[in-house]
Write a protein that holds these residues in place. Sequence first.
Motif, mmCIF file in Angstrom:
data_model
loop_
_atom_site.group_PDB
_atom_site.id
_atom_site.type_symbol
_atom_site.label_atom_id
_atom_site.label_comp_id
_atom_site.label_asym_id
_atom_site.label_seq_id
_atom_site.Cartn_x
_atom_site.Cartn_y
_atom_site.Cartn_z
ATOM 1 N N ILE A 36 33.414 4.097 70.455
ATOM 2 C CA ILE A 36 32.435 3.013 70.458
ATOM 3 C C ILE A 36 33.156 1.673 70.372
ATOM 4 N N ALA A 37 34.201 1.631 69.570
ATOM 5 C CA ALA A 37 34.962 0.385 69.469
ATOM 6 C C ALA A 37 35.606 0.043 70.803
ATOM 7 N N SER A 97 24.064 -11.880 68.404
ATOM 8 C CA SER A 97 24.721 -12.921 67.631
ATOM 9 C C SER A 97 26.048 -12.399 67.078
ATOM 10 N N PRO A 98 27.005 -13.311 66.819
ATOM 11 C CA PRO A 98 28.273 -12.886 66.211
ATOM 12 C C PRO A 98 28.052 -12.163 64.887
ATOM 13 N N GLU A 99 27.040 -12.601 64.110
ATOM 14 C CA GLU A 99 26.781 -11.951 62.828
ATOM 15 C C GLU A 99 26.334 -10.507 63.020
ATOM 16 N N GLU A 112 29.885 -3.612 63.311
ATOM 17 C CA GLU A 112 31.243 -3.115 63.066
ATOM 18 C C GLU A 112 31.377 -2.592 61.641
ATOM 19 N N ALA A 113 30.750 -3.286 60.690
ATOM 20 C CA ALA A 113 30.872 -2.906 59.278
ATOM 21 C C ALA A 113 30.168 -1.599 58.963
ATOM 22 N N VAL A 114 29.019 -1.316 59.620
ATOM 23 C CA VAL A 114 28.231 -0.123 59.280
ATOM 24 C C VAL A 114 28.488 1.053 60.222
ATOM 25 N N ALA A 115 29.330 0.863 61.255
ATOM 26 C CA ALA A 115 29.494 1.880 62.304
ATOM 27 C C ALA A 115 29.810 3.267 61.755
ATOM 28 N N ASP A 126 25.132 4.302 52.130
ATOM 29 C CA ASP A 126 26.441 3.684 51.871
ATOM 30 C C ASP A 126 26.341 2.163 51.883
ATOM 31 N N VAL A 127 27.289 1.549 51.180
ATOM 32 C CA VAL A 127 27.348 0.090 51.061
ATOM 33 C C VAL A 127 28.680 -0.384 51.635
ATOM 34 N N THR A 128 28.655 -1.433 52.454
ATOM 35 C CA THR A 128 29.902 -1.966 53.012
ATOM 36 C C THR A 128 30.672 -2.729 51.949
ATOM 37 N N ASP A 129 31.911 -3.047 52.250
ATOM 38 C CA ASP A 129 32.646 -4.027 51.448
ATOM 39 C C ASP A 129 31.992 -5.392 51.658
#
Length: 496
Positions: free
Chosen positions: A4-5, A414-416, A422-425, A431-434
């Motif tokens: 995916i990346a 949007s960039p956000e 990317e953070a939750v992929a 789960d919680v991201t950094d």
Amino acid sequence: MIVIAILAIPFVFYFVQRPDYGAIGRDHFARIYDRNVSVLEAQQFARLLSLAQALGMSEFVGTMTAGAGFNQNQAAVQFIVNLLVLRHEAERLGLRPSASEVADVVRKLPAFQSESGFDMNKFNELVQNGLAPLGLTEDHIEQLVRDQISLNEIQKLLAAGVSLPKSELDENFQRGYDKLYVSVIRFRSADFDKDIKITDEDVQKYYDAHKAELKTDEKRKVEFVQLTLNEEQKKLAGKERIEALQKLADRATDVTQALLEKGADFKQAAAKFQLPVHETGEFTAAEPDPQLKGDPQLGAAAFKLSAQEPHSDAVQQADGFYILHLIGKTEARPLTLEEARPKIVDALKKTRAREVMSTKGAELVQQLREAKKSGQPLDSAIEKAGVKPEKLPAFSLIDEEAEKSDGNEQKKQSPELLTIKEAVALLNTGDVTDFVPSGTDGLIAILEKREPLGEASSVEKKAAFEKRILENKERIVLIEWLRDRQQAAGLEFKKG
């Protein structure tokens, strides 16, 4: 890295290896295959890039300019080098597309299409009106098509070693198309900035540590000539406008050639061609002189000039050309402590606000993860922390609608959102991201639920997904091959 990346990588960013553009001389562009490439030859190849873009050869251009980002000069350099490599390797491999192959591809080029297919009128229009200003002919269209066919053949040869295991396909398809329900907790640096106090001692320490960077802006002063269309000519369109601009381009070339002569004087050269000389006041790169504000290229060109090379090349504008000459330069000087104080205070506040925000964010992440580990509902832990989460509209990592709507700014991601994706992929439900920086602010994302794609939609999408991944992998291999061939060709950019 998951596939995916790979799918998300714009190919212009895939390789970041870039030549030393500042080292390229005026008469010597590069050395490759044990021969020098002149600037004139490089300029001809750069015109082919403009032609390929006009013809709609987007995939060919994307591959040949990979690694250049959005910088047009870097894209031109990458295209020139890769075209030299491609033609050399095509000859070595004996790739010689037939006339019928070339004709078939030409008929399918986007620039020549209308509702009924190939449009001969569009072809003739481009040949008659679009090629001459670039110094090109119909033969150059055919040569570019041969290059594209050769590149495709090389990609097919390299594709023999590309594969996609079923387990990898299944895992990444699921992750790519699952519908994700995400909440975010936002942190804004402005909320922390107001409580930060900066002392005189802080300012002094920063000043002592960053004296070399705390300087006034460098200033320039230039004189210039303009070769522009008159008011009547500005009303022209189509072939007549192109012809008028071409005459100006020829005249501008004569002026720049005259300035290359030893001991050339700018005012004398301008007088020779009956061009009035205009002079600016002092200006900075950030705030160009009012006479140059019409186009960012002019200010940028002024700051490329030096005592050794005080004359610019012709800088093209919508209605003509500018040629600049450096007459003054005020070097940047170190700022005094008091002059630098406002800048220092602002920098310290922003830095400390980010540090406090990151620390608070990391602490909250730890609290939420410990709450989950102990079986406590996350909602209770969030409420206890005194923060308010924001539920985002459900999304998938692969957003087909956004990808289809390149021309529609409303639908672009949007960039956000891309940062959140990317953070939750790789997260699982709950789960919680950094803590994730986002511009000057930051956020924590919580994956609340994954909803699998329905079976009715998955078969067709999966086949298309597999095809797309394989094509992208093949293209990455091709870009790697071009980079390796550049190295094998002994590519060098030498200082002029």
